[in-house]
Design a protein around this motif. Structure first.
Motif, mmCIF file in Angstrom:
data_model
loop_
_atom_site.group_PDB
_atom_site.id
_atom_site.type_symbol
_atom_site.label_atom_id
_atom_site.label_comp_id
_atom_site.label_asym_id
_atom_site.label_seq_id
_atom_site.Cartn_x
_atom_site.Cartn_y
_atom_site.Cartn_z
ATOM 1 N N SER C 72 83.239 -10.937 46.788
ATOM 2 C CA SER C 72 82.356 -10.322 45.787
ATOM 3 C C SER C 72 82.170 -8.826 46.019
ATOM 4 C CB SER C 72 80.992 -11.018 45.816
ATOM 5 O OG SER C 72 80.460 -10.942 47.115
ATOM 6 N N GLU C 74 83.702 -6.245 45.164
ATOM 7 C CA GLU C 74 83.905 -5.325 44.041
ATOM 8 C C GLU C 74 82.880 -5.528 42.923
ATOM 9 O OE1 GLU C 74 88.606 -4.536 43.693
ATOM 10 O OE2 GLU C 74 87.954 -6.622 43.559
ATOM 11 N N THR C 75 82.227 -6.679 42.947
ATOM 12 C CA THR C 75 81.386 -7.010 41.800
ATOM 13 C C THR C 75 79.908 -7.078 42.158
ATOM 14 O OG1 THR C 75 81.714 -9.320 42.331
ATOM 15 C CG2 THR C 75 83.200 -8.354 40.694
ATOM 16 N N SER C 76 79.589 -7.233 43.418
ATOM 17 C CA SER C 76 78.204 -7.529 43.775
ATOM 18 C C SER C 76 77.699 -6.583 44.851
ATOM 19 C CB SER C 76 78.096 -8.971 44.273
ATOM 20 O OG SER C 76 76.837 -9.141 44.894
ATOM 21 N N ALA C 77 76.394 -6.655 45.091
ATOM 22 C CA ALA C 77 75.798 -5.819 46.127
ATOM 23 C C ALA C 77 76.319 -6.219 47.493
ATOM 24 C CB ALA C 77 74.283 -5.949 46.092
ATOM 25 N N VAL C 78 76.463 -7.532 47.681
ATOM 26 C CA VAL C 78 76.919 -8.007 48.989
ATOM 27 C C VAL C 78 78.403 -8.335 48.931
ATOM 28 C CG1 VAL C 78 74.674 -8.917 49.652
ATOM 29 C CG2 VAL C 78 76.288 -10.369 48.431
ATOM 30 N N TYR C 127 68.604 -0.799 49.890
ATOM 31 C CA TYR C 127 69.394 -1.610 48.959
ATOM 32 C C TYR C 127 70.784 -1.007 48.817
ATOM 33 C CZ TYR C 127 65.299 -4.344 48.028
ATOM 34 O OH TYR C 127 64.237 -5.185 48.188
ATOM 35 N N ASN C 129 74.662 -1.220 47.923
ATOM 36 C CA ASN C 129 75.449 -2.005 46.985
ATOM 37 C C ASN C 129 76.931 -1.762 47.225
ATOM 38 O OD1 ASN C 129 76.961 -2.686 44.560
ATOM 39 N ND2 ASN C 129 74.953 -3.146 43.703
ATOM 40 N N SER C 131 79.613 -2.905 45.646
ATOM 41 C CA SER C 131 80.477 -2.661 44.475
ATOM 42 C C SER C 131 80.421 -1.195 44.061
ATOM 43 C CB SER C 131 80.039 -3.555 43.313
ATOM 44 O OG SER C 131 78.760 -3.144 42.860
ATOM 45 N N ALA C 132 79.198 -0.614 44.096
ATOM 46 C CA ALA C 132 79.069 0.777 43.662
ATOM 47 C C ALA C 132 79.958 1.682 44.495
ATOM 48 C CB ALA C 132 77.621 1.219 43.790
ATOM 49 N N ASN C 135 83.939 0.799 43.989
ATOM 50 C CA ASN C 135 84.489 1.236 42.706
ATOM 51 C C ASN C 135 84.528 2.747 42.550
ATOM 52 O OD1 ASN C 135 85.030 -1.320 41.313
ATOM 53 N ND2 ASN C 135 82.837 -1.629 41.621
ATOM 54 N N ILE D 899 74.549 0.726 38.200
ATOM 55 C CA ILE D 899 75.728 0.368 38.995
ATOM 56 C C ILE D 899 76.721 -0.409 38.138
ATOM 57 C CG2 ILE D 899 76.500 -1.087 40.890
ATOM 58 C CD1 ILE D 899 73.789 -0.251 42.273
ATOM 59 N N ASN D 903 80.415 0.810 37.380
ATOM 60 C CA ASN D 903 81.581 -0.015 37.731
ATOM 61 C C ASN D 903 82.462 -0.245 36.519
ATOM 62 O OD1 ASN D 903 80.480 -0.070 40.210
ATOM 63 N ND2 ASN D 903 79.851 -2.225 40.158
#
Lengths: 458, 182, 222, 978
Positions: C72, C74-78, C127, C129, C131-132, C135, D899, D903
């Motif tokens: 995850s 690329e898509t999520s915080a974790v 916090y 992230n 993904s941020a 990307n 975000i 993305n």
């Protein structure tokens, strides 16, 4: 010269260099501990423990044990802080400003007043840390030291100015006081009855030997310190007043605060000096050193500063009306007839009405009366801070957000506790240090007897 | 008054006087006599004594000024660096360089550093702490911290000669003259 | 003899003063040293794990892409720590009975989850992230180091606020083409070196701001 | 002053002695006052604390990954599921946010007709109920815990025994059932046991509506109102803005009173009521009428509207004027008007309302009739009464109580608990071991609706599915599973039950539609069809009785604004939520008018004794402006004895006085003064605006004449007068415009003070509860203060609501005074609050003119139990002791959106970020978005001429602005209304 102004002298007749020395030092090194002293110290020490207990609770449960709330986020903590700092102003004022003005009557009271200043500042200094919600980090996050967070203090905040003002003031007063003590330590070193006393005082004296060259440097910096302390003492309460004047709250946001806070500080400071001086004078029979002239002079200073404070109240009222800001106007009305009105009326009585009695020369000579009035003024000044902080906050802009402030047990124990701290320190001071600057008394003695001999001073 | 055996090294000689005025007179006499390594001791600061001894006023004032200026600028630099250069943050829409708010702290630090230089400068220049000093060998010298005044001439003075110097000091009608064993 | 103190007293006094000052200095220095030391930061300290998983072997040796396990990122915080299934995908066949992998097999049978010891972590009020960052071309290496050379996972950065700020103030140095973020041994070519990476990734260049948005409090704290 | 507060402090310690700390009732002195060891710990420990915090090592933490990742779950990303909440015989569709399998937040389901995205406070708070540690956790049979299998077996045995006798002596007691599948199941059961009986009871019942319908049409129908087309609405003691599980009415009502975007007209609401409600507060022309007078007024109005009513209603002069004006207005807007009777009123009022709506040709336009929403609607007061009598008479051997709490809330005259004790098998299935459960010998924990499968019908009959978001935490069972157990099927799953039911209903591809229903949360086309009903000739029923005597004291019963009928008693969020009008928390109080209070010589917080028919209840007084004279309102839902740690012991129990006959109000009670005082926790002490321009109001006429009516010129320097929104900061602002600039606008014309936003905010932002003692100290933590101001005479004042949260000043006074920079602006104009940097000087709060900052005076979160932790939002820091907190425009949502947008390489779309309060608001009063984009909705709203900034004269440049409140009073009447 001052002695021309008033016929009375600042020191009793027949005192010689050795007599002043012995009289003052004996209190420390010869006199037996009196039951009165023991009792006094015991009481203040008990109160001090009340302070510690409260602080323990504070750390365990948080500042919620106090009565503070939203909207009244500051209560006794800041009231007492300002009150103590105010009291802490007299010492430096007496030793510095009066020195510059060559007021020789300051000599016999400046040591005592400076000590009082130090202890008052010590009491005040506890609050800025303890009033925080998280003192365990706040205590050092307000210091600009490079850290791993890359964060710095925010220097636009008056609280940051406080941090620097209070610490500077504390340190300066301390050094000023210690420097004044060094020659007296030397005296104690040379003339104490017991070896251990002489050893201890010897260490403190840094080996002072009264060399002319040393005295010369000493005098120079003593004068410069006085020069520095004078603007400092004025700046400190100015900055404290900024805590409010910078704020947006009606009743805080006003430009009269700096002068009026400084005047108030001196007012309460002198009151406190009298409160302490009169009993001490009585208990240790220092009538020859603290003469009616001292009391008279201090009474006059109180009268003057009291009038300035009264003027402050007047201007506050005038501007409140003149601003035609409905919030300011309401704030005033609220003081007069709001839920806290009794406090405001009491304040006016204590700070403005009653002190006017000082106009009477007879009363200025009346020692018990002076003692009483000094107590009244101390109360009045405390009330003033209560009005400024609590009443202004309890009803500001949006009526829906208004709220009352009720102090709790722990507000009181904390307050009384600091009084305990103050007096514990004071009682110790009286026992271990000469409470009048001996070497300056010697100067006085020589001047006096030059005067008597009619010889001009060499 | 005991006599130290001549072979013992000597720190100097001191003469004791009862009053300030005697001291002043003596001091100027000593100075006129051309002694340079001299000093006077009194239980309280005496105006003009230093001139009488022919010595100069202390220059400590300039050090203090230096201290003050350092405080002033360090305060400014500290605040400017932290709030404008290192971590600029928008605080209530106020300008990053809010110079008016700098004044209080600049003033306070000026005073603080001045005071430090003054006090510690004085102590250092006076060569304190100096708990042991030959003068303390002389029992009478204790009175210097109470009601007696002394003038002293050190043995390191070029004109110093134990007997002559003592004789000279005696000529000033002191309360007494004492040798100071080193 | 009226001397209170012996000759030595003077030197002793000076000595005392200098020692006190010295101790003060040492104390402060020590505080910094400790806070920066690997004892506190845990940088380069290894932690025992239920299974001695080697990134060196899997990433460096076998060349498995980070995203194969950390799905995850690329898509999520974790980034996501892989479930046992992921391990078993391969280890059903290869090393199917290696004693080292017993915990994995057990977990797969019983359905009990495996408890790994966390290595890289920021406080709960931060916090971060993934993904941020991924990307926008911030490589895994920037924070996690050359995991392809780590037989056991270890921290390579303090992850203190100061560390984050350094990059947030001037991201240029840590930016890559997005497709290269998981490339453990990527080196910028000439033309990339010349490029303005901020513009390339559409990160608002600092020159537009007196206050860089990336150093806003709300970027990391809520 | 001092003493009083000290008493408080000590009292609270004593209260706590030997007691467990309730999770949200915060009290710092929970255990011993201060033990010796603690003293040492804390007095000596400060140094340790300091050094520790100087160099801190982070604790070792574990990572526990999934063993097998569940489908669709992406770690760190929330999932949303549509489900349904049922309340008071109505269903509302909700959207549940789930973090790693635990639901954390409920919001309205935009596709559900009863919600359209909005929600009420009950729906917002329901999720807390799921994690309530006081929920019933063990299956209990004859006082001993038991496994489900064995329990099911014995239930089956009981059923068999009855089946032998065709169900003789078997009774089922439910609340009104709106679940088609469950109803079918019960019907099947009763069919199998013809002699068994099914009773329905709920204290806040709809008997009067039912009887009214019977009276007017001869059959029971449900009225479905459409407020959108209604130009004139007359409320006869109705509170349709607070309709349970139906925020749709509030939304529709507000929708043609927005005064926004070119809509320059608005509907007019007439209201006649005894006990103030938010509906009355929103009314343009409100009259205060004693409950018993409303019938007379209704009759008069009906006559004026051309309904032939026999008898001459006695109405006071003032009321007569109102009746005339209202009647004319109604007639002027035939077909676009609406008369709404309150369910607290008599059947006659309902019948008259039906008649009027018929006369005014509103039927089919503003009101339509459908079959009752609940299956087999009955007169519930009678139903419970019959059950009680039968039990008393020993005719009942087994009673199966599915939900509800009759022992607590049955009418006082039916003596339910006494009769219940005569029953052999008393089986109860409910969420709590409540008053009823504790008197039953069988108790089965019920599955919370977020744990169970099911279905329910909304106010218009639309059915929607209930799907679980989490496995039952305490092994709860659904009603249908319990019923199945009776018929011997212990392992039945309500999932199959529900599916089976709808499979029968669905035409075509069931699987496809089933998934669609689950995704959308609505069974499309399931709304009940209109019912054609003919009005019976008025002659047969329209007779108005004699006028009541104005002097006799009337008592009024109402569901409480936060506890409803008492079922939410143990919900901390609702307990601490200030009631919309009284602003009380944690207690109910006897509401009286100022005049009555004066007449009786009673003051606020003084305890009075209300005596009637040998029964009495003691209640503290609270004076409520606009309350009818010689009347006292007793809110239901308090005084519970088995509610749980929070609910038990709060308030007084009004049910103990409530008879089955006239359940909503009756005259002739005695009121006796006592000298007792009872401390009430009120969150707003001052209701007078002191003539300050805080809530700026205008009548429609004025607003249409002068478009800039909110722009009040205060004494402000010219330079400061323009609020240049859009550039963060003042003239010297150090920030160039960022990509977005966030701003908010609140439409005071729409806001009705329903509190939905307050709870939504609390749920979204992990706001702690502080408990009654702390609220009394003024330390409540709600980030949204819903201010309530009164204007005019206390007898019948204008009431204004104003949500007050951080307005994100561009030149924020709070930021400047923080010594550590814990609060600062970001480039998008948000006033950030960095909790972990805050040292708690409270200076920011003092310097905040809006007083919207809230301080953690104690470690408020330390009382949260492990299960309660699960409700917390992982995207928001949980604040510890000694830090300040405040509204942040839901910065966590903004960050997520930013975000995601980055993305995907795009800008955040308008409306993509919604704050929690905005989403929850049923009347769409809150607008949020990027104000630097002139085309965003919020920019357009802010461009309205009557947009104003609160306290803008202080040059704080607030980002949150308000749109002045417009009312539309009838000029004919507004004369004598001050």
């Amino acid at each position: 010269m001052s002695q021309d102004l008033t016929p009375e002298s600042v020191i009793g007749p027949g005192q010689t260099l050795s007599s002043v020395t012995d009289k003052i030092n004996d209190i420390v090194v010869k006199q037996k501990i009196r039951p009165g002293w023991v009792l006094g110290f015991f009481i203040s020490f008990c109160l001090l423990n009340g302070f510690f207990l409260t602080v323990a609770l504070l750390f365990k449960y948080g500042v919620g044990i106090w009565g503070i709330t939203v909207p009244v986020g500051w209560g006794f903590d800041i009231i007492n802080f300002v009150w103590w700092i105010g009291i802490g102003h007299a010492g430096t004022l007496i030793s510095a400003i009066l020195l510059l003005f060559r007021q020789d009557w300051r000599t016999s009271i400046n040591r005592f007043a400076e000590a009082m200043t130090l202890f008052a500042v010590a009491c005040a200094a506890t609050y800025p840390i303890l009033h925080m919600g998280r003192p365990e980090v706040g205590a050092y996050w307000v210091l600009p030291y490079p850290n791993f967070m890359g964060m710095w203090p925010q220097f636009r905040s008056p609280l940051m100015w406080d941090v620097f003002a209070i610490s500077t003031y504390g340190l300066t007063s301390l050094l000023f006081w210690l420097v004044g003590l060094v020659p007296d330590f030397a005296t104690l070193r040379d003339h104490s009855p017991h070896l251990w006393q002489r050893k201890i005082y010897g260490i403190c004296s840094l080996g002072w030997r009264g060399s002319a060259v040393h005295w010369n440097r000493y005098e120079t910096i003593y004068l410069i310190l006085a020069g520095l302390a004078t603007p400092l003492v004025l700046s400190v309460h100015t900055i404290v007043s900024f805590d409010f004047a910078i704020g947006i709250v009606p009743g805080w946001h006003t430009t009269i605060f700096p002068p009026y806070f400084v005047a108030g500080a001196i007012y309460s400071g002198f009151a406190m000096v009298l409160t302490l001086m009169i009993p001490t004078r009585y208990f240790f029979g220092l009538y020859d050193f603290i003469t009616p002239r001292h009391l008279n002079a201090m009474a006059k200073v109180m009268l003057l500063t009291g009038l300035i404070v009264a003027y402050g109240y007047l201007i506050e009222g005038f501007i409140g009306w003149y601003s035609s800001s409905e919030y300011e106007r309401f704030m005033l009305i609220n003081r007069f007839v709001g839920p806290y009105r009794y406090f405001y009326w009491a304040l006016l009585a204590c700070n403005v009405v009653i002190p006017q009695l000082l106009w009477f020369r007879k009363l200025r000579r009346n020692v018990p009366f002076l003692f009483l009035i000094s107590l009244i003024i101390n109360t009045g000044m405390w009330l003033e801070r209560f009005i400024i902080i609590v009443v202004s906050l309890s009803a500001d802009f949006l009526p829906a957000a208004w709220g009352m402030y009720y102090p709790t047990t722990f507000d009181w124990t904390m307050f009384i506790g600091t009084i305990g701290l103050f007096f514990s320190l004071l009682f110790i001071f009286i026992r271990v240090l000469p409470l009048i600057s001996v070497f300056e008394m010697r100067v006085l003695v020589t001047e006096e007897d030059h005067k008597r001999k009619g010889k001009p001073h060499a | 008054m005991h006599k130290a055996p001549p072979e013992n090294p000597i720190y100097g000689v001191i003469a004791e006087f009862k009053t300030v005025d005697e001291l002043m007179v003596a001091a100027s006499k000593v100075n006129q006599a051309g002694y340079t390594k001299t000093d006077a001791f009194s239980p309280f600061p005496v105006e003009g004594l230093i001139e009488a001894l022919g010595k100069h006023h202390s220059k400590i004032g300039f050090m203090i000024l230096g201290g003050g200026i350092t405080g002033l600028f360090s305060a400014f630099v500290m605040m400017y660096y932290t709030s404008v250069i290192d971590y600029p943050i928008n605080i209530g829409g106020r300008p990053l360089f809010s110079w008016p708010t700098y004044f209080p702290i600049m003033f306070e630090l000026t005073v603080l550093l001045s005071v430090f230089t003054a006090v510690f400068g004085m102590i250092a220049l006076n060569g304190l702490p100096r708990h042991y000093h030959p003068l303390f060998n002389v029992p009478e010298f204790l009175r210097a911290s109470k009601d007696s005044f002394f003038v002293g001439i050190e043995s390191s003075d070029p004109k110093f000669d134990l007997n002559q110097t003592k004789a000279f000091l005696q000529s000033l009608q002191p309360r007494g003259v004492h040798e100071v064993p080193a | 003899m009226s001397q209170l103190f012996g000759r030595s007293a003077n030197t002793l006094a000076l000595l005392t003063i200098s020692v006190v000052l010295l101790l003060g200095g040492i104390g402060v220095g020590l505080a910094y040293a400790i806070q920066g030391s690997s004892y506190v930061t845990e940088v380069n300290t290894f932690k025992a794990q239920p299974v001695p998983f080697s990134h060196q072997h899997h990433v460096g040796g076998l060349g498995i892409d980070c995203r194969y396990c950390h799905t995850s990122v690329e898509t999520s915080a974790v980034a996501g720590v892989p479930p046992v299934d992921t391990c078993m995908n391969c280890h059903k066949m290869m090393w199917a009975d290696a004693p080292m992998l017993k915990p994995i097999r057990d977990a797969h049978k019983t359905g009990e989850a495996i408890e790994w010891n966390q290595v890289n972590k920021v406080p709960e009020f931060v916090y971060f992230n993934h993904s941020a960052h991924i990307n926008k071309g911030v490589s895994c290496v920037s924070c996690h180091g050359q995991v392809n050379e780590m037989p056991l996972m270890r921290k390579t950065q303090t992850l203190y606020m100061g560390f984050c700020l350094d990059c947030h103030r001037n991201p240029q140095a840590n930016l890559r083409p997005v497709e290269a973020v998981t490339d453990m041994d990527w080196h910028p070519d000439e033309e990339w070196k010349k490029k303005d990476k901020l513009v390339h990734h559409g990160i608002h260049p600092k020159k537009n701001f007196e206050v860089h948005q990336l150093t806003n409090c709300s970027m990391c704290h809520r | 002053m001092k003493n009083e507060s000290d008493n408080k402090m000590w009292r609270s310690i004593e209260e706590q002695e030997g007691k467990h700390v309730p999770q949200a009732r915060f009290n710092p002195f929970n255990n011993d006052f201060l033990s010796r060891r603690e003293f040492m710990e804390w007095s000596s420990g400060m140094v340790a604390v300091l050094s520790a915090s100087a160099c801190t090592r982070m604790p070792q933490q574990k990572i526990v990954p999934y063993n097998k990742t569940p489908e669709k779950v992406v770690p760190g990303k929330p999932l949303y599921f549509a489900t349904t909440m049922t309340l008071n015989g109505r269903a509302i569709g909700v959207l549940a946010e789930s973090h790693m399998g635990r639901p954390t937040k409920l919001d309205g389901n935009a596709l559900h007709p009863a919600s359209l995205g909005g929600s009420d406070a009950y729906a917002q708070a329901a999720v807390l109920g799921l994690y309530d540690p006081d929920r019933s956790q063990s299956l209990n049979m004859a006082g001993s815990p038991m496994y489900w299998e064995n329990a099911a077996a014995s239930l089956n045995a009981i059923a068999k025994n009855h089946l032998a006798r065709r169900g003789e002596g078997f009774r089922i007691l439910t609340e009104p059932v709106v679940s088609p599948s469950l109803a079918a199941q019960i019907d099947a059961f009763v069919a199998a046991n013809p002699a068994a009986q099914w009773h329905q009871y709920e204290p806040v019942h709809r008997d009067t509506e039912r009887e009214g319908a019977l009276m007017a049409f001869g059959e029971d129908v449900a009225s479905v109102y459409a407020f959108k087309p209604a130009e004139v609405v007359v409320s006869l003691d109705s509170d349709f803005l607070m309709e349970p599980a139906n925020p749709r009415y509030a939304r529709d009502f507000a929708s043609n009173r927005t005064m926004l975007q070119g809509s320059h007209g608005m509907s007019r609401l007439y209201s006649a009521e005894a006990s103030p409600t938010i509906t009355g507060a929103k009314a343009d022309n409100r009259i205060v009428a004693r409950a018993s007078e409303v019938e007379q007024i209704a009759a008069a109005l009906a006559q004026a509207c051309g309904v032939s009513v026999q008898g001459t209603p006695s109405v006071t002069a003032a009321h007569k004027k109102w009746v005339q004006a209202a009647a004319e207005d109604l007639k002027k807007h035939e077909g676009a008007s609406l008369v709404v009777p309150g369910r607290w009123q008599t059947p006659l009022v309902h019948a008259l309302a039906h008649a009027m709506n018929a006369r005014l040709r509103n039927v089919g336009k503003t009101v339509r009739y459908t079959a009752p929403v609940e299956v087999h609607s009955v007169a519930q007061s009678d139903s419970i009464k019959r059950l009680a009598l039968d039990m008393q008479a020993g005719k009942v051997e087994t009673v199966l109580i599915l939900g509800g709490n009759p022992v607590y809330n049955a009418p006082s005259d039916v003596k339910f608990s006494e009769s219940l004790s005569k029953v052999k098998n008393r089986i109860h299935c409910g969420l709590y071991v409540d008053e009823t459960a504790s008197q039953c010998n069988y108790h089965i924990p019920e599955a919370h609706f977020l744990e169970s499968w099911g279905d329910a019908r909304a106010y218009d009959g639309t059915a929607s599915l209930i799907q679980p978001l989490i496995a039952p935490l305490y092994g709860g069972k659904t009603y249908s599973e319990v019923l199945a157990a009776f018929s011997g099927d212990a392992n039945a799953k309500s999932y199959d039950q529900v599916r089976a039911y709808w499979k029968g209903k669905a035409g075509g591809d069931f699987e496809r539609s089933w998934t669609r229903w689950l995704n959308e949360g609505v069974v499309e086309g399931s709304a009940s069809a209109d019912k054609r009903v003919a009005l019976r000739a008025e002659g047969s029923w329209a007779k108005v009785g004699r006028a009541p005597t104005a002097t006799s004291m009337e008592v009024i019963f109402r569901p409480d604004a936060t506890m409803f009928d008492g079922r939410f008693s143990n919900n901390g969020w609702l307990q601490e939520m200030p009631k919309p009008l009284s602003k009380l928390t944690w207690d109910n109080a006897a509401f009286v008018s100022a005049a009555t209070a004066a007449a009786l010589g009673i003051k606020n917080e003084q305890v009075i004794r209300i005596v009637w028919g040998g029964k009495s209840v003691d209640a503290p007084v609270w004076i409520l402006p606009g309350h009818a004279d010689n009347s006292v309102t007793l809110p239901l839902g308090y005084g519970r004895t088995h509610a749980g740690r929070l609910g038990t012991g709060t308030g007084f129990n009004a049910y103990s006085l409530r008879p089955s006959g006239s359940t909503w109000s009756f005259a002739g009670v005695e009121i006796a003064k006592t000298d007792k005082q009872y401390r009430l926790a009120n969150t707003q002490s001052h209701a007078n605006m002191e003539g300050r321009p805080i809530v700026r109001t205008a009548t429609l006429a004025k607003a249409q004449k002068d478009h800039h009516w909110t722009h009040i010129h205060m004494h402000v320097p010219e330079r400061l007068q323009n609020v240049d929104v859009g550039t963060a900061g003042g003239e010297h602002a150090p920030v160039a415009p960022a990509q977005y600039q966030w701003g908010m606008a609140i439409n005071l014309s729409a806001c009705n003070g329903c509190n939905s936003c307050v709870v939504a905010c609390q749920a979204e932002n992990n706001i702690p509860n502080v408990g009654k003692e702390e609220v009394i100290r003024g330390r409540e933590m709600h980030w949204i203060n819903l201010d309530r101001y009164y204007e005019g005479d206390t007898a019948n004042p204008d009431t204004h609501f104003q949500p007050r949260m951080c307005v994100q000043c561009e030149t924020a006074p709070c930021e400047v005074v923080c010594p550590v920079g814990a609060t600062a602006h970001d480039n998008e104009g948000l006033n950030n609050m960095v909790y972990n940097r805050c040292v708690g000087t409270k200076y920011c709060s003092n310097n905040c003119p809006y007083k919207v900052r809230h301080f953690n005076f104690f470690e408020y979160t330390k009382t949260i139990t492990p299960s309660m932790k699960m409700v917390q939002n992982p995207d928001v820091t949980v604040r510890g002791r000694g830090v300040m907190e405040k509204c942040t425009y839901c910065v966590q949502r903004i960050s997520e959106a930013r975000i995601t947008a980055k993305n995907e390489g795009r800008k955040i779309r308008d409306g993509e970020v919604k704050t929690a309060c905005q989403t929850a608001c049923p009347s769409q009063a809150i607008f949020f978005g990027d104000i630097s984009n002139p085309n965003s909705l919020v920019s357009k709203i802010k461009a309205e001429s009557h947009n104003y900034g609160l306290l803008e004269e202080l040059n704080t440049k607030p980002r949150t602005t308000y749109l002045g409140k417009v009312t539309n009073p009838n000029t004919a009447l507004s004369a004598e209304k001050s």
